[in-house]
Design a protein around this motif. Structure first.
Motif, PDB file in Angstrom:
ATOM      1  N   ASN A 215       0.803  -1.258  -0.133  1.00 18.11           N
ATOM      2  CA  ASN A 215       0.172   0.015  -0.163  1.00 18.11           C
ATOM      3  C   ASN A 215       0.810   1.278  -0.066  1.00 18.11           C
ATOM      4  O   ASN A 215       0.353   2.667  -0.220  1.00 18.11           O
ATOM      5  N   ALA A 216       2.234   1.102   0.158  1.00 16.59           N
ATOM      6  CA  ALA A 216       3.094   2.299  -0.215  1.00 16.59           C
ATOM      7  C   ALA A 216       3.274   2.624  -1.380  1.00 16.59           C
ATOM      8  O   ALA A 216       4.190   3.446  -1.931  1.00 16.59           O
ATOM      9  N   GLY A 217       3.090   1.717  -2.276  1.00 20.23           N
ATOM     10  CA  GLY A 217       3.506   1.710  -3.682  1.00 20.23           C
ATOM     11  C   GLY A 217       2.096   2.445  -4.355  1.00 20.23           C
ATOM     12  O   GLY A 217       1.309   2.814  -4.148  1.00 20.23           O
ATOM     13  N   PHE A 218       2.484   2.593  -5.880  1.00 22.40           N
ATOM     14  CA  PHE A 218       1.714   3.316  -6.766  1.00 22.40           C
ATOM     15  C   PHE A 218       0.165   3.100  -6.684  1.00 22.40           C
ATOM     16  O   PHE A 218      -0.621   3.692  -6.064  1.00 22.40           O
TER      17      PHE A 218
ATOM     18  N   SER B  89      11.057   8.584  -0.099  1.00 20.10           N
ATOM     19  CA  SER B  89      10.437   9.475   0.420  1.00 20.10           C
ATOM     20  C   SER B  89       9.107   9.785  -0.014  1.00 20.10           C
ATOM     21  O   SER B  89       8.190  10.331   0.265  1.00 20.10           O
ATOM     22  N   LEU B  90       8.944   9.222  -1.345  1.00 27.29           N
ATOM     23  CA  LEU B  90       7.630   9.084  -2.153  1.00 27.29           C
ATOM     24  C   LEU B  90       6.708   8.203  -1.547  1.00 27.29           C
ATOM     25  O   LEU B  90       5.484   8.711  -1.481  1.00 27.29           O
ATOM     26  N   LYS B  91       7.161   7.137  -1.170  1.00 27.89           N
ATOM     27  CA  LYS B  91       6.494   6.093  -0.535  1.00 27.89           C
ATOM     28  C   LYS B  91       5.844   6.618   0.912  1.00 27.89           C
ATOM     29  O   LYS B  91       4.788   6.445   1.201  1.00 27.89           O
ATOM     30  N   ARG B  92       6.813   7.231   1.612  1.00 25.72           N
ATOM     31  CA  ARG B  92       6.636   7.858   2.874  1.00 25.72           C
ATOM     32  C   ARG B  92       5.398   9.236   2.779  1.00 25.72           C
ATOM     33  O   ARG B  92       4.531   9.113   3.492  1.00 25.72           O
ATOM     34  N   ALA B  93       5.499   9.822   1.756  1.00 27.52           N
ATOM     35  CA  ALA B  93       4.457  10.582   1.563  1.00 27.52           C
ATOM     36  C   ALA B  93       2.979  10.084   1.117  1.00 27.52           C
ATOM     37  O   ALA B  93       2.114  10.759   1.748  1.00 27.52           O
ATOM     38  N   ARG B  94       3.148   9.170   0.363  1.00 27.95           N
ATOM     39  CA  ARG B  94       1.940   8.624   0.261  1.00 27.95           C
ATOM     40  C   ARG B  94       1.263   7.957   1.585  1.00 27.95           C
ATOM     41  O   ARG B  94       0.082   8.010   1.861  1.00 27.95           O
ATOM     42  N   LEU B  95       2.099   7.057   2.391  1.00 24.18           N
ATOM     43  CA  LEU B  95       1.755   6.681   3.666  1.00 24.18           C
ATOM     44  C   LEU B  95       1.293   7.841   4.708  1.00 24.18           C
ATOM     45  O   LEU B  95       0.385   7.578   5.163  1.00 24.18           O
ATOM     46  N   ALA B  96       1.848   9.036   4.572  1.00 22.23           N
ATOM     47  CA  ALA B  96       1.321  10.029   5.298  1.00 22.23           C
ATOM     48  C   ALA B  96       0.034  10.442   5.117  1.00 22.23           C
ATOM     49  O   ALA B  96      -0.835  10.705   5.965  1.00 22.23           O
TER      50      ALA B  96
ATOM     51  N   GLU C  87      -3.741   9.904   7.651  1.00 23.70           N
ATOM     52  CA  GLU C  87      -4.520  10.812   8.186  1.00 23.70           C
ATOM     53  C   GLU C  87      -6.102  10.065   8.156  1.00 23.70           C
ATOM     54  O   GLU C  87      -6.922  10.839   8.725  1.00 23.70           O
ATOM     55  N   GLN C  88      -6.297   9.067   7.859  1.00 21.18           N
ATOM     56  CA  GLN C  88      -7.540   8.338   7.763  1.00 21.18           C
ATOM     57  C   GLN C  88      -7.787   7.533   9.041  1.00 21.18           C
ATOM     58  O   GLN C  88      -6.645   6.874   9.303  1.00 21.18           O
ATOM     59  N   PRO C  89      -8.888   7.737   9.779  1.00 20.21           N
ATOM     60  CA  PRO C  89      -9.031   6.865  11.174  1.00 20.21           C
ATOM     61  C   PRO C  89      -9.216   5.563  10.875  1.00 20.21           C
ATOM     62  O   PRO C  89      -8.932   4.789  11.842  1.00 20.21           O
ATOM     63  N   ASN C  90      -9.671   5.142   9.679  1.00 16.56           N
ATOM     64  CA  ASN C  90     -10.003   3.617   9.377  1.00 16.56           C
ATOM     65  C   ASN C  90      -8.771   2.854   8.893  1.00 16.56           C
ATOM     66  O   ASN C  90      -8.891   1.817   8.378  1.00 16.56           O
TER      67      ASN C  90
END
Length: 336
Positions: free
Chosen positions: A11-14, A43-50, A54-57
């Motif tokens: 899920n950190a991928g595209f 850092s691109l993967k970390r940005a996606r994860l960030a 933000e989503q509570p679920n």
């Protein structure tokens, strides 16, 4: 649709990122699992994860697919009803130079995922495969019922092997499973090793873009939002043994099928380049090169089964999809 508990590897991928975003937006509870490897910019993967965080679920487990015990634990704790296995070592060309990473991630990792699913079976397991499995096939368009026994890259070979493993577990343990073959997916948050990202990056720096196959290749480009929509719709249509639909690839011995995801409308590579130039507002310098090892001249999906199962097909024009990528790229990197 009633909210589901869903497990997404990669899920950190595209594509996994876009899928998780869509599932969360639809009100589902998502557990993501990813090793966040350094195959490309972490850092691109970390940005996606960030954004997902933000989503509570959303719950995230950072671990490798090769860690079978951790994977089993994570899947069991998620209570997943749907499992999307998108985690893999991607890239055709990289597989030529780093074969072991494909064996470990795509073969050992998929084996671990299947063992975890055997112990806590989901309602539907979706395995991400690739159009690359059609390899040396000369019949166009590629249909799910065509033989796919001539892979021309190790990446394709590991994905075809993954399909076979998923089928065997579906047969042995009655797990409803679908292998989905993706065709040249592109869009915002895409991978830096993919053509669109390379084209835009080079043009932004006023460098020539490398065009392989002398620009004569054709691809069935699939915009990522269209692909994700198809995945979500397919998840709600698990295969049932002995209940085929028209033109089905349904196994005779398991609740398992293969489905292509694409629009079935291939574009010439130079048309794709023209869309990039239009979105960038400038002409590119072209560096025409021969085809690379592991590449094929053309891909085109037979879309009849996908349409039969979900009623719609990917349809975003490349001009629109490319423009959205360029807009994202400029915003993300802060360039004009």
């Amino acid at each position: 649709m009633e909210p589901k508990r869903i497990f997404v590897t990669g899920n950190a991928g595209f594509i996994g990122f876009h899928l998780a975003q869509r599932l969360l937006a639809d009100g589902h509870v998502v557990t993501g699992y990813d090793g966040v490897t350094d195959y490309y910019d972490v850092s691109l993967k970390r940005a996606r994860l960030a954004l997902l965080a933000e989503q509570p679920n959303f719950t995230f487990v950072e671990a490798m697919l090769e860690d079978g015990a951790r994977l089993k634990q994570a899947l069991a704790e998620s209570g997943a009803q749907w499992v999307f296995h998108l985690g893999a070592q991607a890239g055709v060309r990289y597989s030529i130079e780093h074969p072991q990473s494909y064996v470990q991630s795509n073969l050992v990792g998929t084996s671990n995922l299947l063992e975890a699913a055997r112990e806590t079976p989901p309602e539907h397991l979706i395995f991400a495969s690739t159009s690359s499995v059609y390899g040396g096939n000369t019949k166009i368009p590629f249909a799910e019922t065509d033989r796919a026994d001539s892979p021309v890259s190790l990446y394709a070979a590991t994905k075809k092997s993954g399909e076979a493993m998923v089928h065997s577990y579906s047969h042995l343990w009655g797990i409803a499973a679908t292998s989905v073959r993706f065709f040249t997916v592109y869009g915002p948050w895409g991978r830096p090793d993919m053509a669109l990202f390379k084209f835009v990056s080079a043009m932004q720096q006023d460098r020539a873009i490398d065009i392989y196959g002398e620009g004569k290749m054709r691809r069935d480009f699939t915009y990522v939002d269209d692909l994700v929509d198809a995945l979500v719709r397919l998840a709600g249509a698990p295969p049932v043994k002995g209940q085929p639909v028209k033109g089905d690839s349904l196994s005779a011995v398991a609740p398992y099928r293969v489905v292509n995801i694409a629009g079935g409308k291939p574009s010439e590579l130079m048309a794709f380049v023209a869309a990039v130039e239009n979105a960038m507002g400038r002409k590119a310098k072209h560096n025409m090169l021969p085809m690379q090892q592991g590449d094929v001249v053309a891909t085109q999906s037979d879309t009849a089964l996908l349409h039969e199962l979900i009623g719609v097909l990917p349809e975003t024009p490349i001009e629109v999809g490319v423009a959205r990528f360029v807009e994202w790229y400029r915003h993300y990197y802060g360039v004009n």
